[in-house]
Design an enzyme around this catalytic site. Structure first.
Site, mmCIF file in Angstrom:
data_model
loop_
_atom_site.group_PDB
_atom_site.id
_atom_site.type_symbol
_atom_site.label_atom_id
_atom_site.label_comp_id
_atom_site.label_asym_id
_atom_site.label_seq_id
_atom_site.Cartn_x
_atom_site.Cartn_y
_atom_site.Cartn_z
ATOM 1 N N HIS A 108 0.694 -1.309 -0.434
ATOM 2 C CA HIS A 108 -0.370 -0.288 -0.106
ATOM 3 C C HIS A 108 0.967 0.978 0.090
ATOM 4 C CE1 HIS A 108 -4.688 0.956 0.209
ATOM 5 N NE2 HIS A 108 -4.290 0.900 1.484
ATOM 6 N N ASN A 111 -6.402 6.907 4.041
ATOM 7 C CA ASN A 111 -8.274 6.726 4.082
ATOM 8 C C ASN A 111 -8.750 8.261 4.148
ATOM 9 O OD1 ASN A 111 -7.372 6.505 6.510
ATOM 10 N ND2 ASN A 111 -10.176 5.612 6.871
ATOM 11 N N ASP A 136 -0.643 2.321 -5.425
ATOM 12 C CA ASP A 136 -0.758 0.792 -5.515
ATOM 13 C C ASP A 136 -1.539 0.475 -6.096
ATOM 14 O OD1 ASP A 136 -2.124 1.699 -3.084
ATOM 15 O OD2 ASP A 136 -2.150 -0.533 -2.733
ATOM 16 N N ASN A 141 -8.635 3.321 -1.304
ATOM 17 C CA ASN A 141 -9.221 4.467 -0.062
ATOM 18 C C ASN A 141 -8.535 5.359 0.165
ATOM 19 O OD1 ASN A 141 -11.209 2.500 0.429
ATOM 20 N ND2 ASN A 141 -10.221 1.943 2.421
#
Length: 196
Positions: A25, A77, A102, A123
């Protein structure tokens, strides 16, 4: 401020903190870290809850651009808040914002560049789009889908595997090249050179 003098804002998406540094991520952070090294810049805290490097990118002459590299320090997020604050602070038009992130639906290690589009369940993009609308550039770094029944959240928050790490430096380097090409030569040129 005319469009030509406005800087580009290159946002690496990731999660702050050492425990996340090697996660799939966090490839966005890895790419902007490399770009900062190339610019010989050091990240500094910004009041927008982000780490930033200001500098120039590209060859000497008209293709040399003012850029701000950024790593939101808000967790993935909530990326939209810091990015919007940086956009306002530096007066960056939306089409000069680049999110490096990603992407599950692209195989590792494949790159795709595009302008606008959906968030595909990501997110960080969801938060940015909610704050600013979808019409910013994306440098999508393919990480592939989780194996077997592994949950997506577990997969993206795991470090790259030992096999993946063999190509990771090359992949991050190529993504950084793609960002530089996008800024110096435009989206179509960068897509034809780097989309695979």
């Amino acid at each position: 401020m005319s469009d030509d003098t406005a800087p580009w804002l290159i946002v690496g998406l990731g999660n702050p903190g050492a425990e996340y540094a090697g996660n799939r991520h966090n490839i966005g952070f890895m790419v902007v870290d490399l770009l900062a090294d190339r610019m010989r810049g050091k990240f500094k805290a910004h009041k927008a809850r982000a780490q930033v490097v200001e500098g120039r990118m590209g060859p000497p002459g008209p293709a040399n651009r003012r850029v701000v590299l950024a790593k939101p320090m808000s967790f993935m997020n909530l990326s939209g808040g810091p990015v919007t604050a940086l956009r306002d602070f530096y007066k960056v038009p939306l089409e000069r914002i680049v999110a490096v992130h990603d992407e599950l639906d692209i195989d590792y290690p494949t790159l795709r560049l595009k302008l606008g589009g959906g968030d595909n369940g990501h997110n960080g993009l969801k938060s940015m789009t909610k704050s600013m609308g979808p019409d910013y550039h994306r440098v999508r770094c393919g990480i592939g889908r989780p194996p077997g029944r592994m949950q997506v959240a577990d997969f993206v928050l795991k470090d790259f595997s030992s096999t993946e790490r063999k190509e990771l430096d090359w992949f991050v380097d190529r993504a950084a090249d793609a960002v530089e090409c996008l800024i110096a030569e435009g989206l179509e040129r960068a897509q034809s050179s780097y989309n695979s």
